[in-house]
Design a protein around this motif. Structure first.
Motif, PDB file in Angstrom:
ATOM      1  N   VAL A 119     -60.514  37.309 -60.269  1.00 31.63           N
ATOM      2  CA  VAL A 119     -60.094  36.443 -61.373  1.00 31.63           C
ATOM      3  C   VAL A 119     -59.795  35.038 -60.866  1.00 31.63           C
ATOM      4  CG1 VAL A 119     -57.608  36.957 -61.404  1.00 31.63           C
ATOM      5  CG2 VAL A 119     -58.786  36.404 -63.536  1.00 31.63           C
ATOM      6  N   LYS A 120     -59.293  34.933 -59.648  1.00 30.06           N
ATOM      7  CA  LYS A 120     -59.051  33.602 -59.072  1.00 30.06           C
ATOM      8  C   LYS A 120     -60.367  32.858 -58.875  1.00 30.06           C
ATOM      9  CE  LYS A 120     -54.925  35.010 -56.497  1.00 30.06           C
ATOM     10  NZ  LYS A 120     -54.380  35.159 -55.139  1.00 30.06           N
ATOM     11  N   ARG A 121     -61.374  33.585 -58.436  1.00 31.89           N
ATOM     12  CA  ARG A 121     -62.694  32.973 -58.242  1.00 31.89           C
ATOM     13  C   ARG A 121     -63.329  32.656 -59.600  1.00 31.89           C
ATOM     14  NH1 ARG A 121     -67.205  35.045 -58.697  1.00 31.89           N
ATOM     15  NH2 ARG A 121     -66.547  37.196 -58.542  1.00 31.89           N
ATOM     16  N   PRO A 126     -55.910  29.185 -58.475  1.00 30.84           N
ATOM     17  CA  PRO A 126     -55.462  29.936 -57.298  1.00 30.84           C
ATOM     18  C   PRO A 126     -54.304  30.912 -57.484  1.00 30.84           C
ATOM     19  CG  PRO A 126     -54.575  27.725 -57.229  1.00 30.84           C
ATOM     20  CD  PRO A 126     -55.487  27.787 -58.433  1.00 30.84           C
ATOM     21  N   THR A 127     -53.663  30.902 -58.638  1.00 33.26           N
ATOM     22  CA  THR A 127     -52.457  31.719 -58.786  1.00 33.26           C
ATOM     23  C   THR A 127     -52.560  32.690 -59.956  1.00 33.26           C
ATOM     24  OG1 THR A 127     -51.412  30.028 -60.167  1.00 33.26           O
ATOM     25  CG2 THR A 127     -50.982  29.930 -57.791  1.00 33.26           C
ATOM     26  N   GLU A 136     -61.071  31.928 -73.786  1.00 31.57           N
ATOM     27  CA  GLU A 136     -61.012  30.731 -72.951  1.00 31.57           C
ATOM     28  C   GLU A 136     -59.819  30.787 -72.009  1.00 31.57           C
ATOM     29  OE1 GLU A 136     -61.519  26.838 -74.613  1.00 31.57           O
ATOM     30  OE2 GLU A 136     -62.574  27.671 -76.349  1.00 31.57           O
ATOM     31  N   PHE A 137     -60.055  30.372 -70.765  1.00 33.57           N
ATOM     32  CA  PHE A 137     -58.982  30.327 -69.792  1.00 33.57           C
ATOM     33  C   PHE A 137     -58.043  29.176 -70.145  1.00 33.57           C
ATOM     34  CE2 PHE A 137     -56.623  30.776 -66.097  1.00 33.57           C
ATOM     35  CZ  PHE A 137     -56.571  29.606 -65.364  1.00 33.57           C
ATOM     36  N   VAL A 138     -56.745  29.487 -70.261  1.00 33.61           N
ATOM     37  CA  VAL A 138     -55.737  28.491 -70.607  1.00 33.61           C
ATOM     38  C   VAL A 138     -55.078  27.952 -69.343  1.00 33.61           C
ATOM     39  CG1 VAL A 138     -53.530  28.133 -71.768  1.00 33.61           C
ATOM     40  CG2 VAL A 138     -55.291  29.509 -72.859  1.00 33.61           C
ATOM     41  N   GLY A 139     -54.701  28.850 -68.441  1.00 33.16           N
ATOM     42  CA  GLY A 139     -54.007  28.450 -67.220  1.00 33.16           C
ATOM     43  C   GLY A 139     -52.985  29.500 -66.839  1.00 33.16           C
ATOM     44  N   GLY A 140     -52.000  29.081 -66.076  1.00 38.00           N
ATOM     45  CA  GLY A 140     -50.943  29.973 -65.631  1.00 38.00           C
ATOM     46  C   GLY A 140     -49.713  29.850 -66.513  1.00 38.00           C
ATOM     47  N   SER A 141     -48.619  30.411 -66.038  1.00 40.41           N
ATOM     48  CA  SER A 141     -47.393  30.409 -66.836  1.00 40.41           C
ATOM     49  C   SER A 141     -46.852  28.997 -67.041  1.00 40.41           C
ATOM     50  CB  SER A 141     -46.330  31.297 -66.191  1.00 40.41           C
ATOM     51  OG  SER A 141     -46.017  30.827 -64.899  1.00 40.41           O
ATOM     52  N   ASP A 142     -47.082  28.109 -66.073  1.00 39.39           N
ATOM     53  CA  ASP A 142     -46.607  26.730 -66.219  1.00 39.39           C
ATOM     54  C   ASP A 142     -47.330  26.011 -67.359  1.00 39.39           C
ATOM     55  OD1 ASP A 142     -48.955  26.895 -64.711  1.00 39.39           O
ATOM     56  OD2 ASP A 142     -48.483  25.135 -63.497  1.00 39.39           O
ATOM     57  N   ILE A 143     -48.625  26.237 -67.470  1.00 42.63           N
ATOM     58  CA  ILE A 143     -49.406  25.617 -68.553  1.00 42.63           C
ATOM     59  C   ILE A 143     -48.994  26.228 -69.892  1.00 42.63           C
ATOM     60  CG2 ILE A 143     -51.731  25.212 -69.470  1.00 42.63           C
ATOM     61  CD1 ILE A 143     -51.176  23.775 -66.786  1.00 42.63           C
ATOM     62  N   LEU A 144     -48.815  27.553 -69.916  1.00 36.04           N
ATOM     63  CA  LEU A 144     -48.397  28.224 -71.142  1.00 36.04           C
ATOM     64  C   LEU A 144     -47.041  27.688 -71.600  1.00 36.04           C
ATOM     65  CD1 LEU A 144     -49.604  30.573 -72.869  1.00 36.04           C
ATOM     66  CD2 LEU A 144     -47.951  32.051 -71.727  1.00 36.04           C
ATOM     67  N   HIS A 145     -46.127  27.509 -70.648  1.00 34.95           N
ATOM     68  CA  HIS A 145     -44.794  26.987 -70.966  1.00 34.95           C
ATOM     69  C   HIS A 145     -44.890  25.552 -71.504  1.00 34.95           C
ATOM     70  CE1 HIS A 145     -40.735  25.336 -69.976  1.00 34.95           C
ATOM     71  NE2 HIS A 145     -40.390  26.453 -70.575  1.00 34.95           N
ATOM     72  N   GLU A 146     -45.712  24.745 -70.873  1.00 36.69           N
ATOM     73  CA  GLU A 146     -45.900  23.362 -71.326  1.00 36.69           C
ATOM     74  C   GLU A 146     -46.485  23.324 -72.737  1.00 36.69           C
ATOM     75  OE1 GLU A 146     -48.738  19.662 -70.029  1.00 36.69           O
ATOM     76  OE2 GLU A 146     -47.780  20.796 -68.407  1.00 36.69           O
ATOM     77  N   MET A 147     -47.466  24.183 -73.002  1.00 37.61           N
ATOM     78  CA  MET A 147     -48.054  24.241 -74.348  1.00 37.61           C
ATOM     79  C   MET A 147     -47.008  24.663 -75.368  1.00 37.61           C
ATOM     80  SD  MET A 147     -51.785  25.975 -73.582  1.00 37.61           S
ATOM     81  CE  MET A 147     -52.306  25.993 -75.310  1.00 37.61           C
ATOM     82  N   HIS A 148     -46.161  25.604 -74.997  1.00 35.96           N
ATOM     83  CA  HIS A 148     -45.080  26.059 -75.878  1.00 35.96           C
ATOM     84  C   HIS A 148     -44.127  24.900 -76.191  1.00 35.96           C
ATOM     85  CE1 HIS A 148     -41.646  28.246 -77.417  1.00 35.96           C
ATOM     86  NE2 HIS A 148     -40.917  27.861 -76.381  1.00 35.96           N
ATOM     87  N   GLN A 149     -43.726  24.157 -75.167  1.00 35.14           N
ATOM     88  CA  GLN A 149     -42.790  23.046 -75.367  1.00 35.14           C
ATOM     89  C   GLN A 149     -43.376  21.942 -76.239  1.00 35.14           C
ATOM     90  OE1 GLN A 149     -41.716  22.064 -71.275  1.00 35.14           O
ATOM     91  NE2 GLN A 149     -39.681  22.944 -71.623  1.00 35.14           N
ATOM     92  N   LYS A 150     -44.659  21.698 -76.121  1.00 33.24           N
ATOM     93  CA  LYS A 150     -45.312  20.636 -76.895  1.00 33.24           C
ATOM     94  C   LYS A 150     -45.729  21.100 -78.289  1.00 33.24           C
ATOM     95  CE  LYS A 150     -47.157  18.026 -73.006  1.00 33.24           C
ATOM     96  NZ  LYS A 150     -48.395  17.534 -72.359  1.00 33.24           N
TER      97      LYS A 150
END
Length: 164
Positions: A119-121, A126-127, A136-150
């Motif tokens: 899945v990393k490849r 990388p995480t 569609e790939f969104v990202g990791g938990s940091d991106i999900l959290h940022e999307m939630h905040q915005k």
């Protein structure tokens, strides 16, 4: 002081260690052993410390990933399972998804190292965790959290199946 000087011998270049030998002979240091990067040999190294080449994940892993993300509106590759995440980032991602009440599929990457590397490849990310929404790939938990905040996550999850 002697411990600090003795510890320093481990990283001092071999050229500088001659002064330490003189100091040791004069009785200023305990232990005759000096180390130099030039004296280490891979043949003498334990197998755990030798370089390893990882095999590329099989095509079956890519097929598994494609099937996972196409069969769920929301899918998360995580450490552990949603009921018992095995890392804080996976826990945060699940908590955010649970907050929105969406149904989501998951795969524990700790149970399958091929999927973990695959899945990393697949995403060039990388995480773990890794979250997919509507294929569609969104990202990791940091991106999900940022999307939630915005407020962007609510819009991204519109039309996704809700938990019972």
């Amino acid at each position: 002081m002697q411990r600090a000087i003795a510890a320093g011998r481990l990283w001092l270049p071999a050229a500088r260690s001659a002064a330490l030998v003189d100091l040791q002979r004069a009785g200023g240091l305990a232990g005759p052993r000096l180390y130099s990067a030039a004296t280490t040999d891979d043949a003498d190294s334990h197998d755990d410390f030798k370089p390893k080449v990882k095999a590329a994940p099989s095509a079956g892993v890519d097929a598994t990933i494609e099937k996972d993300i196409s069969s769920h509106d929301v899918f998360i590759y995580m450490k552990g399972v949603p009921e018992a995440p095995m890392c804080g980032f996976s826990n945060m991602a699940c908590a955010i998804l649970n907050l929105y009440g969406v149904q989501y599929g998951s795969r524990n990457v700790l149970a399958d190292p091929e999927v973990r590397e695959g899945v990393k490849r697949f995403t060039a990310w990388p995480t773990v965790p890794q979250i997919f929404i509507k294929g569609e790939f969104v990202g990791g938990s940091d991106i999900l959290h940022e999307m939630h905040q915005k407020g962007e996550l609510k819009q991204a999850l519109e039309g996704c199946a809700q938990q019972d």
